[in-house]
Design a protein around this motif. Structure first.
Motif, PDB file in Angstrom:
ATOM      1  N   ARG A 181      33.485  35.744  34.629  1.00 16.06           N
ATOM      2  CA  ARG A 181      34.161  35.094  35.657  1.00 16.06           C
ATOM      3  C   ARG A 181      35.795  34.861  35.236  1.00 16.06           C
ATOM      4  O   ARG A 181      35.825  34.513  34.296  1.00 16.06           O
ATOM      5  CB  ARG A 181      33.683  33.638  36.067  1.00 16.06           C
ATOM      6  CG  ARG A 181      34.331  33.229  37.363  1.00 16.06           C
ATOM      7  CD  ARG A 181      33.633  32.056  37.994  1.00 16.06           C
ATOM      8  NE  ARG A 181      34.154  31.583  39.067  1.00 16.06           N
ATOM      9  CZ  ARG A 181      33.993  31.931  40.314  1.00 16.06           C
ATOM     10  NH1 ARG A 181      33.107  32.835  40.585  1.00 16.06           N
ATOM     11  NH2 ARG A 181      34.643  31.476  41.475  1.00 16.06           N
ATOM     12  N   SER A 182      36.533  35.378  35.967  1.00 18.06           N
ATOM     13  CA  SER A 182      38.095  35.577  35.989  1.00 18.06           C
ATOM     14  C   SER A 182      38.717  35.204  37.387  1.00 18.06           C
ATOM     15  O   SER A 182      38.347  35.497  38.439  1.00 18.06           O
ATOM     16  CB  SER A 182      38.364  36.734  35.486  1.00 18.06           C
ATOM     17  OG  SER A 182      39.750  36.795  35.140  1.00 18.06           O
ATOM     18  N   LYS A 183      39.611  34.394  37.109  1.00 20.15           N
ATOM     19  CA  LYS A 183      40.824  34.031  38.280  1.00 20.15           C
ATOM     20  C   LYS A 183      42.232  34.249  37.901  1.00 20.15           C
ATOM     21  O   LYS A 183      42.433  34.305  36.881  1.00 20.15           O
ATOM     22  CB  LYS A 183      40.778  32.676  38.617  1.00 20.15           C
ATOM     23  CG  LYS A 183      39.330  32.256  39.367  1.00 20.15           C
ATOM     24  CD  LYS A 183      39.364  30.645  39.966  1.00 20.15           C
ATOM     25  CE  LYS A 183      38.325  30.539  41.096  1.00 20.15           C
ATOM     26  NZ  LYS A 183      38.395  29.167  41.408  1.00 20.15           N
TER      27      LYS A 183
ATOM     28  N   SER B 209      46.232  32.026  34.649  1.00 22.79           N
ATOM     29  CA  SER B 209      44.859  33.029  34.797  1.00 22.79           C
ATOM     30  C   SER B 209      43.784  32.149  34.096  1.00 22.79           C
ATOM     31  O   SER B 209      44.297  31.524  33.239  1.00 22.79           O
ATOM     32  CB  SER B 209      44.878  34.355  34.244  1.00 22.79           C
ATOM     33  OG  SER B 209      45.553  34.238  32.885  1.00 22.79           O
TER      34      SER B 209
ATOM     35  N   ASP C 248      43.171  33.272  42.706  1.00 23.61           N
ATOM     36  CA  ASP C 248      41.964  33.773  43.438  1.00 23.61           C
ATOM     37  C   ASP C 248      41.104  34.578  42.412  1.00 23.61           C
ATOM     38  O   ASP C 248      41.703  34.659  41.109  1.00 23.61           O
ATOM     39  CB  ASP C 248      42.358  34.574  44.603  1.00 23.61           C
ATOM     40  CG  ASP C 248      40.858  34.686  45.647  1.00 23.61           C
ATOM     41  OD1 ASP C 248      40.142  33.992  45.334  1.00 23.61           O
ATOM     42  OD2 ASP C 248      41.036  35.476  46.556  1.00 23.61           O
ATOM     43  N   THR C 249      39.716  34.571  42.840  1.00 22.64           N
ATOM     44  CA  THR C 249      38.826  35.389  41.752  1.00 22.64           C
ATOM     45  C   THR C 249      38.983  36.548  41.683  1.00 22.64           C
ATOM     46  O   THR C 249      39.111  37.358  42.643  1.00 22.64           O
ATOM     47  CB  THR C 249      37.320  34.930  42.162  1.00 22.64           C
ATOM     48  OG1 THR C 249      37.119  33.658  42.489  1.00 22.64           O
ATOM     49  CG2 THR C 249      36.239  35.614  41.389  1.00 22.64           C
ATOM     50  N   THR C 250      39.290  37.031  40.439  1.00 23.07           N
ATOM     51  CA  THR C 250      39.337  38.810  40.073  1.00 23.07           C
ATOM     52  C   THR C 250      38.272  39.175  39.540  1.00 23.07           C
ATOM     53  O   THR C 250      38.223  40.518  39.421  1.00 23.07           O
ATOM     54  CB  THR C 250      40.593  38.644  39.399  1.00 23.07           C
ATOM     55  OG1 THR C 250      40.430  38.132  38.185  1.00 23.07           O
ATOM     56  CG2 THR C 250      41.862  38.274  40.100  1.00 23.07           C
TER      57      THR C 250
ATOM     58  N   ASN D   1      33.847  38.407  39.187  1.00 23.77           N
ATOM     59  CA  ASN D   1      32.677  37.694  39.078  1.00 23.77           C
ATOM     60  C   ASN D   1      31.345  38.476  38.999  1.00 23.77           C
ATOM     61  O   ASN D   1      31.138  39.405  40.033  1.00 23.77           O
ATOM     62  CB  ASN D   1      32.714  36.998  40.510  1.00 23.77           C
ATOM     63  CG  ASN D   1      31.690  35.983  40.638  1.00 23.77           C
ATOM     64  OD1 ASN D   1      31.053  35.253  39.473  1.00 23.77           O
ATOM     65  ND2 ASN D   1      30.838  35.743  41.530  1.00 23.77           N
TER      66      ASN D   1
END
Length: 270
Positions: free
Chosen positions: A78-80, A52, A97-99, A101
């Protein structure tokens, strides 16, 4: 419509700051009017059995003179992470994947009527790919009052009418046993805006602040609360733990009403 709203927001702010510039040139402003504020950033990353990445940043600027009380803010998140995806035939697999934004920004300009009360114009815009509303913009005017101001404590209140426009996120509906996307057109309405801003200096190097915002309308009521505890390490640097709560009263099926965010950031005081 979205561009029309954003243009209106910009014009409202420019008009207010233009008035401020005119007062400054005519000698009404007697103090220096320097901008102060802080910038925050936090980052976390994990690898190995789980993966992550998370980064968030904030910028806050304030200005107060004999005649004006101004504010500007900008936030980003922004978090992945690893998410489970259902493929063809019901097969499940994980992918990075992006979680999260999102970003939001806003400004306010307050013209002082006396040392405690002021007329305020405020704008706010936020964009979030994973929230109840994909984007939302609000412009408002109102009355502000500094209820308490000492060396350690500050409490200010603002209230007034406003206009908001927003795009609901895509929900879900079940048709013949199948989950199908549910979309609504962008919405707009008149709202009542309220803001409560509280600051308290616990010790010389420890402070607490809490800001509550509500934009209440007939279709939806938006509420946001930001609380933070900062501990200074030097004159310029501090560590801050923050908790944010966002709530929408009306959402499409399959979307939650409330989002929360907990952060631990390094803060640089400007």
């Amino acid at each position: 419509m979205k561009n029309t709203l954003l243009t209106s927001l910009a014009l409202a702010t420019l008009a207010t700051f233009a008035a401020q510039a005119q007062d400054t040139s005519s000698g009404v402003q007697t103090s220096s009017g320097e901008w102060t504020g802080s910038g925050e950033v936090g980052f976390a990353s994990t690898t190995g059995n789980s993966r992550s990445q998370n980064v968030n940043a904030k910028l806050t600027l304030n200005q107060e003179t004999d005649q004006w009380k101004n504010n500007f803010f900008l936030d980003a998140l922004r978090s992945k992470g690893q998410v489970t995806v259902v493929g063809p035939g019901g097969t499940r697999y994980k992918q990075f994947d992006t979680t999260a934004n999102r970003y939001d920004m806003g400004a306010s300009a307050g013209y002082k009527l006396d040392p405690r009360s002021y007329v305020v114009t405020a704008i706010r815009y936020d964009h979030d790919d994973f929230a109840a509303n994909r984007w939302q913009g609000t412009v408002s005017v109102g009355y502000g009052y500094m209820a308490l101001k000492t060396d350690r404590t500050q409490l200010s209140l603002e209230i007034g009418p406003g206009y908001t426009q927003y795009q609901p996120a895509t929900g879900t509906q079940v048709i013949n046993g199948q989950s199908m996307p549910l979309m609504e057109p962008r919405q707009s309405e008149v709202v009542a805006r309220g803001l409560v801003n509280y600051k308290y200096r616990i010790t010389d190097n420890t402070s607490f602040d809490d800001t509550f915002l509500t934009e209440a309308g007939g279709k939806n009521t938006y509420m946001q609360n930001d609380a933070g505890l900062a501990v200074g390490m030097t004159k310029k640097l501090s560590i801050k733990v923050g908790f944010q709560l966002r709530h929408n009263s009306e959402v499409l099926p399959g979307i939650r009403h409330t989002d929360t965010l907990t952060t631990t950031n390094v803060v640089y005081n400007l």
